[in-house]
Design a protein around this motif. Structure first.
Motif, short mmCIF file in Angstrom:
data_model
loop_
_atom_site.label_atom_id
_atom_site.label_comp_id
_atom_site.label_asym_id
_atom_site.label_seq_id
_atom_site.Cartn_x
_atom_site.Cartn_y
_atom_site.Cartn_z
N GLU A 175 35.25 35.07 34.43
CA GLU A 175 36.18 33.79 34.59
C GLU A 175 35.42 32.97 35.92
OE1 GLU A 175 38.99 33.58 33.06
OE2 GLU A 175 37.95 34.97 31.78
N VAL A 176 35.08 33.30 36.90
CA VAL A 176 34.49 32.33 37.74
C VAL A 176 33.40 31.66 37.24
CG1 VAL A 176 33.40 32.22 40.02
CG2 VAL A 176 35.03 33.81 39.66
N LEU A 177 32.61 31.97 36.37
CA LEU A 177 31.37 31.42 35.72
C LEU A 177 32.01 30.40 34.89
CD1 LEU A 177 28.62 33.98 35.64
CD2 LEU A 177 28.80 32.08 37.39
N LEU A 178 33.26 30.82 34.35
CA LEU A 178 33.90 29.83 33.33
C LEU A 178 34.35 28.76 34.00
CD1 LEU A 178 35.21 32.34 30.74
CD2 LEU A 178 33.63 30.47 30.34
N GLY A 179 34.71 28.83 35.24
CA GLY A 179 35.57 27.72 36.32
C GLY A 179 36.88 28.16 36.81
N GLU A 180 37.51 29.39 36.28
CA GLU A 180 38.70 29.92 36.99
C GLU A 180 38.20 30.28 38.30
OE1 GLU A 180 41.11 29.07 35.64
OE2 GLU A 180 40.75 29.19 33.34
N ARG A 181 38.85 29.95 39.48
CA ARG A 181 38.40 30.15 40.69
C ARG A 181 39.52 30.78 41.52
NH1 ARG A 181 33.64 26.81 41.02
NH2 ARG A 181 32.68 27.07 38.93
N ARG A 182 40.86 30.76 41.03
CA ARG A 182 41.79 31.19 41.78
C ARG A 182 42.43 32.63 41.29
NH1 ARG A 182 44.65 25.41 43.01
NH2 ARG A 182 42.84 24.53 44.14
N PHE A 183 42.76 33.51 42.34
CA PHE A 183 42.93 34.81 42.11
C PHE A 183 44.02 34.83 41.00
CE2 PHE A 183 45.56 38.80 42.51
CZ PHE A 183 44.36 39.58 42.96
N ASP A 184 45.04 34.16 40.96
CA ASP A 184 45.87 34.32 39.88
C ASP A 184 45.28 34.27 38.71
OD1 ASP A 184 47.86 35.29 41.60
OD2 ASP A 184 49.13 33.42 41.77
N GLN A 185 44.62 33.00 38.37
CA GLN A 185 43.86 32.69 36.93
C GLN A 185 42.99 33.86 36.78
OE1 GLN A 185 41.83 29.29 38.83
NE2 GLN A 185 43.34 27.86 37.47
N ILE A 186 42.38 34.36 37.58
CA ILE A 186 41.49 35.33 37.18
C ILE A 186 42.24 36.74 36.85
CG2 ILE A 186 39.71 36.96 38.25
CD1 ILE A 186 38.96 34.68 40.12
N ALA A 187 43.04 37.09 37.57
CA ALA A 187 44.03 38.26 37.09
C ALA A 187 44.60 38.04 35.67
CB ALA A 187 45.22 38.43 38.34
N ARG A 188 45.03 36.84 35.65
CA ARG A 188 45.82 36.49 34.04
C ARG A 188 44.69 36.59 33.07
NH1 ARG A 188 47.26 31.52 35.01
NH2 ARG A 188 45.31 30.67 33.76
N ASN A 189 43.40 36.30 33.18
CA ASN A 189 42.60 36.12 32.14
C ASN A 189 41.82 37.40 32.10
OD1 ASN A 189 43.39 33.38 31.97
ND2 ASN A 189 41.67 32.41 32.87
N THR A 190 41.72 38.36 33.00
CA THR A 190 41.16 39.44 32.84
C THR A 190 42.02 40.82 32.54
OG1 THR A 190 41.24 39.97 35.40
CG2 THR A 190 39.20 38.92 34.51
N GLY A 191 43.41 40.67 32.84
CA GLY A 191 44.13 41.59 32.54
C GLY A 191 44.14 42.49 33.67
N ALA A 192 43.22 42.43 34.79
CA ALA A 192 43.04 43.46 35.71
C ALA A 192 44.38 43.62 36.62
CB ALA A 192 41.99 43.26 36.83
N SER A 193 44.54 44.89 37.13
CA SER A 193 45.85 44.99 38.08
C SER A 193 45.39 44.23 39.52
CB SER A 193 46.10 46.26 38.39
OG SER A 193 45.02 46.99 39.18
N ARG A 194 46.40 43.71 40.25
CA ARG A 194 45.89 42.94 41.35
C ARG A 194 45.17 43.74 42.30
NH1 ARG A 194 48.40 38.20 41.15
NH2 ARG A 194 48.65 37.77 43.27
N ASP A 195 45.69 45.01 42.40
CA ASP A 195 44.73 45.80 43.56
C ASP A 195 43.29 45.93 43.25
OD1 ASP A 195 45.89 47.55 41.60
OD2 ASP A 195 45.79 49.20 42.96
N ILE A 196 43.19 46.20 42.04
CA ILE A 196 41.88 46.65 41.62
C ILE A 196 40.99 45.27 41.44
CG2 ILE A 196 40.56 47.13 39.42
CD1 ILE A 196 42.32 49.25 38.66
N LEU A 197 41.62 44.30 41.03
CA LEU A 197 41.00 42.87 41.09
C LEU A 197 40.51 42.65 42.56
CD1 LEU A 197 39.62 40.38 39.67
CD2 LEU A 197 42.03 39.31 39.75
N SER A 198 41.63 42.76 43.50
CA SER A 198 41.08 42.39 44.92
C SER A 198 39.94 43.29 45.40
CB SER A 198 42.57 42.80 45.90
OG SER A 198 43.63 41.75 45.54
N ALA A 199 39.94 44.52 45.14
CA ALA A 199 39.05 45.18 45.58
C ALA A 199 37.47 45.01 44.89
CB ALA A 199 38.90 46.82 45.15
#
Length: 148
Positions: A31-55
């Motif tokens: 997601e970051v390499l596609l240009g999505e830089r913000r946490f909420d965008q990354i979470a939405r586009n990956t489907g990862a839970s917020r705690d796992i994504l934060s880690a």
């Protein structure tokens, strides 16, 4: 320099997997390499839970793959930017996508890239010295990591 502890062969692949070899890390990096830089965008586009994504994002920042940069003061908000090490993973990600399109995904791959020449991009590994394609039979092993 990172090395993996424990038994097994000394191996840069194992070392790299210690940093990026987890599903959510790779998808966040995508997601970051596609240009999505913000946490909420990354979470939405990956489907990862917020705690796992934060880690996973924290690890990618600690290992120098991403930089966490504040873009807003009140409230404090951050975005994730690829570092030189993160940008260097682009061909690896493109190769992984190409492999997934060919061997795993049914039908045409869902994402397509185009080269500046106008053709659909299909990454190919070439020798950094002579620029010839690296094909089976065109390379040889000269040193192998030791097994501990």
């Amino acid at each position: 320099m990172v090395t993996m502890a424990g038994a097994g062969r000394d191996c840069s692949i194992a070392n790299a997997l210690g940093v990026i070899g987890e599903r959510w890390s790779l998808l966040a990096l995508r997601e970051v390499l596609l240009g999505e830089r913000r946490f909420d965008q990354i979470a939405r586009n990956t489907g990862a839970s917020r705690d796992i994504l934060s880690a996973r994002l924290r690890t990618l920042v600690e290992r120098g793959v991403l930089a966490k940069v504040q873009y807003q003061e009140r409230p404090p908000r951050y975005e994730y930017i690829p570092t030189e090490a993160g940008r260097a993973l682009r061909p690896i990600m493109l190769g992984l996508m190409e492999w997934g399109d060919r061997y795993v995904t049914d039908g045409p791959g869902p994402t397509r890239w185009e080269h500046d020449c106008g053709a659909e991009l299909h990454p190919e590994m070439v020798c950094g010295h002579c620029h010839a394609p690296v094909l089976p039979g065109t390379m040889r092993l000269v040193r192998l990591g030791q097994v501990r």
